[in-house]
Design a protein around this motif. Structure first.
Motif, PDB file in Angstrom:
ATOM      1  N   TYR A 287       0.893  -1.163   0.000  1.00 43.64           N
ATOM      2  CA  TYR A 287       0.000   0.000   0.000  1.00 43.64           C
ATOM      3  C   TYR A 287       0.920   1.199   0.000  1.00 43.64           C
ATOM      4  CZ  TYR A 287      -3.832  -3.145   1.308  1.00 43.64           C
ATOM      5  OH  TYR A 287      -4.765  -4.160   1.337  1.00 43.64           O
TER       6      TYR A 287
ATOM      7  N   ILE B 131       3.499  -4.775   2.458  1.00 45.52           N
ATOM      8  CA  ILE B 131       2.603  -5.539   3.337  1.00 45.52           C
ATOM      9  C   ILE B 131       2.836  -7.044   3.195  1.00 45.52           C
ATOM     10  CG2 ILE B 131       0.207  -5.999   3.967  1.00 45.52           C
ATOM     11  CD1 ILE B 131       1.020  -3.133   4.558  1.00 45.52           C
TER      12      ILE B 131
ATOM     13  N   ARG C 152      -2.661 -12.697  13.525  1.00 43.34           N
ATOM     14  CA  ARG C 152      -3.257 -11.588  14.272  1.00 43.34           C
ATOM     15  C   ARG C 152      -3.836 -10.542  13.327  1.00 43.34           C
ATOM     16  NH1 ARG C 152      -0.601 -10.771  19.738  1.00 43.34           N
ATOM     17  NH2 ARG C 152       0.943 -12.411  19.927  1.00 43.34           N
ATOM     18  N   ASN C 153      -4.590  -9.660  13.925  1.00 42.96           N
ATOM     19  CA  ASN C 153      -5.114  -8.521  13.183  1.00 42.96           C
ATOM     20  C   ASN C 153      -3.987  -7.743  12.509  1.00 42.96           C
ATOM     21  OD1 ASN C 153      -7.546  -7.429  12.561  1.00 42.96           O
ATOM     22  ND2 ASN C 153      -8.100  -7.085  14.714  1.00 42.96           N
ATOM     23  N   GLY C 154      -4.170  -7.398  11.259  1.00 45.01           N
ATOM     24  CA  GLY C 154      -3.210  -6.520  10.592  1.00 45.01           C
ATOM     25  C   GLY C 154      -1.985  -7.203   9.991  1.00 45.01           C
ATOM     26  N   VAL C 155      -1.937  -8.550  10.009  1.00 44.44           N
ATOM     27  CA  VAL C 155      -0.742  -9.222   9.456  1.00 44.44           C
ATOM     28  C   VAL C 155      -0.793  -9.338   7.933  1.00 44.44           C
ATOM     29  CG1 VAL C 155      -0.234 -10.561  11.536  1.00 44.44           C
ATOM     30  CG2 VAL C 155      -1.702 -11.545   9.750  1.00 44.44           C
ATOM     31  N   GLY C 156      -1.986  -9.120   7.345  1.00 41.96           N
ATOM     32  CA  GLY C 156      -2.064  -9.149   5.886  1.00 41.96           C
ATOM     33  C   GLY C 156      -2.979 -10.210   5.301  1.00 41.96           C
ATOM     34  N   LYS C 157      -3.862 -10.794   6.112  1.00 45.00           N
ATOM     35  CA  LYS C 157      -4.754 -11.858   5.613  1.00 45.00           C
ATOM     36  C   LYS C 157      -5.672 -11.335   4.504  1.00 45.00           C
ATOM     37  CE  LYS C 157      -6.496 -12.630   9.739  1.00 45.00           C
ATOM     38  NZ  LYS C 157      -5.735 -11.596  10.477  1.00 45.00           N
ATOM     39  N   THR C 158      -6.340 -10.227   4.790  1.00 45.29           N
ATOM     40  CA  THR C 158      -7.251  -9.664   3.786  1.00 45.29           C
ATOM     41  C   THR C 158      -6.474  -9.231   2.546  1.00 45.29           C
ATOM     42  OG1 THR C 158      -8.841  -8.959   5.453  1.00 45.29           O
ATOM     43  CG2 THR C 158      -8.910  -7.788   3.352  1.00 45.29           C
ATOM     44  N   THR C 159      -5.323  -8.634   2.758  1.00 48.91           N
ATOM     45  CA  THR C 159      -4.500  -8.198   1.627  1.00 48.91           C
ATOM     46  C   THR C 159      -4.117  -9.396   0.755  1.00 48.91           C
ATOM     47  OG1 THR C 159      -3.642  -6.418   3.010  1.00 48.91           O
ATOM     48  CG2 THR C 159      -2.409  -6.915   0.997  1.00 48.91           C
TER      49      THR C 159
ATOM     50  N   GLN D 297     -14.548  -9.762   3.704  1.00 59.82           N
ATOM     51  CA  GLN D 297     -14.662  -9.417   5.121  1.00 59.82           C
ATOM     52  C   GLN D 297     -15.736  -8.336   5.260  1.00 59.82           C
ATOM     53  OE1 GLN D 297     -10.920  -8.241   6.911  1.00 59.82           O
ATOM     54  NE2 GLN D 297     -11.703  -8.722   8.948  1.00 59.82           N
TER      55      GLN D 297
HETATM   56  N1  LIG Z   1      -6.315   0.249   1.943  1.00 59.82           N
HETATM   57  C1  LIG Z   1      -5.238   0.283   2.737  1.00 59.82           C
HETATM   58  N2  LIG Z   1      -4.349   1.305   2.671  1.00 59.82           N
HETATM   59  C2  LIG Z   1      -3.258   1.312   3.462  1.00 59.82           C
HETATM   60  N3  LIG Z   1      -2.948   0.349   4.354  1.00 59.82           N
HETATM   61  C3  LIG Z   1      -3.789  -0.685   4.479  1.00 59.82           C
HETATM   62  C4  LIG Z   1      -4.981  -0.773   3.682  1.00 59.82           C
HETATM   63  N4  LIG Z   1      -5.628  -1.914   4.013  1.00 59.82           N
HETATM   64  C5  LIG Z   1      -4.876  -2.506   4.978  1.00 59.82           C
HETATM   65  N5  LIG Z   1      -3.785  -1.763   5.258  1.00 59.82           N
HETATM   66  C6  LIG Z   1      -2.721  -2.134   6.218  1.00 59.82           C
HETATM   67  O1  LIG Z   1      -2.120  -3.320   5.752  1.00 59.82           O
HETATM   68  C7  LIG Z   1      -1.849  -4.204   6.828  1.00 59.82           C
HETATM   69  C8  LIG Z   1      -2.530  -5.543   6.577  1.00 59.82           C
HETATM   70  O2  LIG Z   1      -3.936  -5.351   6.650  1.00 59.82           O
HETATM   71  P1  LIG Z   1      -4.966  -6.521   6.387  1.00 59.82           P
HETATM   72  O3  LIG Z   1      -4.575  -7.250   5.162  1.00 59.82           O
HETATM   73  O4  LIG Z   1      -6.318  -5.935   6.435  1.00 59.82           O
HETATM   74  O5  LIG Z   1      -4.722  -7.466   7.665  1.00 59.82           O
HETATM   75  P2  LIG Z   1      -5.642  -8.594   8.313  1.00 59.82           P
HETATM   76  O6  LIG Z   1      -6.690  -8.941   7.337  1.00 59.82           O
HETATM   77  O7  LIG Z   1      -4.696  -9.710   8.608  1.00 59.82           O
HETATM   78  O8  LIG Z   1      -6.199  -8.009   9.571  1.00 59.82           O
HETATM   79  C9  LIG Z   1      -2.301  -3.484   8.087  1.00 59.82           C
HETATM   80  O9  LIG Z   1      -1.192  -2.862   8.660  1.00 59.82           O
HETATM   81  C10 LIG Z   1      -3.287  -2.470   7.585  1.00 59.82           C
HETATM   82  O10 LIG Z   1      -3.308  -1.323   8.412  1.00 59.82           O
END
Ligand SMILES: Nc1ncnc2c1ncn2[C@@H]1O[C@H](COP(=O)(O)OP(=O)(O)O)[C@@H](O)[C@H]1O
Ligand SMILES: [Mg+2]
Length: 235
Positions: A17, A22, A41-48, A89
């Motif tokens: 990003y 990430i 954990r939250n924020g590790v990049g699962k959704t990404t 999500q």
């Molecule tokens: N659209 C975005 N722009 C900038 N940073 C993002 C965005 N979406 C997620 N992040 C950051 O990328 C990292 C991974 O996020 P995410 O994939 O949502 O993690 P998870 O799904 O594991 O909780 C986090 O640090 C989050 O703050």
């Protein structure tokens, strides 16, 4: 060439990003008709990671293969047409569309999922057929999000924290539904925060920390490694 054992193969994905690196080289495989869970954990990049596979957040480097065909150069809608449905999500339903309208929009031929089969599988949705997205409970919304993915007749489902925000009784219900879907032979890749749920339902686990895979293996191996659970999952 013989069909390979895995339906999805991710090779060395790097996603950013802006300047934030990430996903730092993630590789994984989903075997056919198996359920693979991604923990972390939250924020590790699962959704990404899930969004990178669908090319909704395009990786800067790496390859994705689906049924042995490279797909990372395709657009998201083309990837879903190849047979991957994403349950995002937070469900992402339309507030002002009814249950039936959601299903009509998402429906696609190519398999045995149609309105009747969906309502047989999710009787609660049939009871709510004319309710709008914003009139459904959290559990009903999650069921509709899953139903919408199925009615596109995919060969693979990607689910992003399907039990997030649900009361324990509903977690159980969604768990049973996912198990039934799996028993129909679907290949499923799922991000999940609930450890028990993931360990019970998955055939294979990946644990992610800071954008990298730190463990891959069987659920039993995770269950007996308390130190790893504490360190990477915080429970
Ligand atoms: N659209 C975005 N722009 C900038 N940073 C993002 C965005 N979406 C997620 N992040 C950051 O990328 C990292 C991974 O996020 P995410 O994939 O949502 O993690 P998870 O799904 O594991 O909780 C986090 O640090 C989050 O703050
Ligand atoms: Mg997430």
């Amino acid at each position: 060439m013989p069909m390979s054992a895995e339906i999805l193969r991710v090779e060395d994905i790097h996603t950013y990003y802006g300047n934030s690196h990430i996903l730092q080289g993630i590789s994984l495989q989903v075997p056919r008709s198996k359920l693979v869970a991604i923990l972390g954990r939250n924020g590790v990049g699962k959704t990404t990671l899930l969004r990178s596979i669908m090319n909704l957040t395009p990786p800067r480097q790496g390859k994705v293969f689906f049924c042995d065909e490279q797909i990372n150069n395709l657009q998201a809608h083309q990837i879903s047409r190849k047979g991957i449905s994403l349950v995002p999500q937070g469900r992402r339903l339309f507030k002002s569309l009814t249950v039936l309208e959601h299903l009509q929009i998402a429906g696609r031929p190519g398999g045995d999922w149609n309105i009747e089969k969906v309502f047989g599988f999710f009787p609660r949705l049939q009871e709510r057929i004319n309710h709008k997205g914003n009139e459904l409970s959290g559990g009903e919304q999650q069921m509709l999000a899953i139903a919408r993915a199925l009615i596109a007749n995919p060969s693979m489902l990607i689910m992003d924290e399907p039990t997030e925000g649900l009361a324990p009784l509903l977690v159980r219900e969604v768990y049973d539904l996912i198990k039934k879907i799996k028993e129909e032979g679907y290949s499923i890749l799922m991000a999940e925060q609930k450890l028990d749920f993931a360990l019970n339902i998955a055939d294979k686990i990946y644990i992610i920390s800071k954008g990298q895979v730190v463990f891959s293996g069987k659920p039993e191996e995770v269950a007996c490694n308390k130190e790893m659970i504490h360190h990477y999952l915080g429970v």
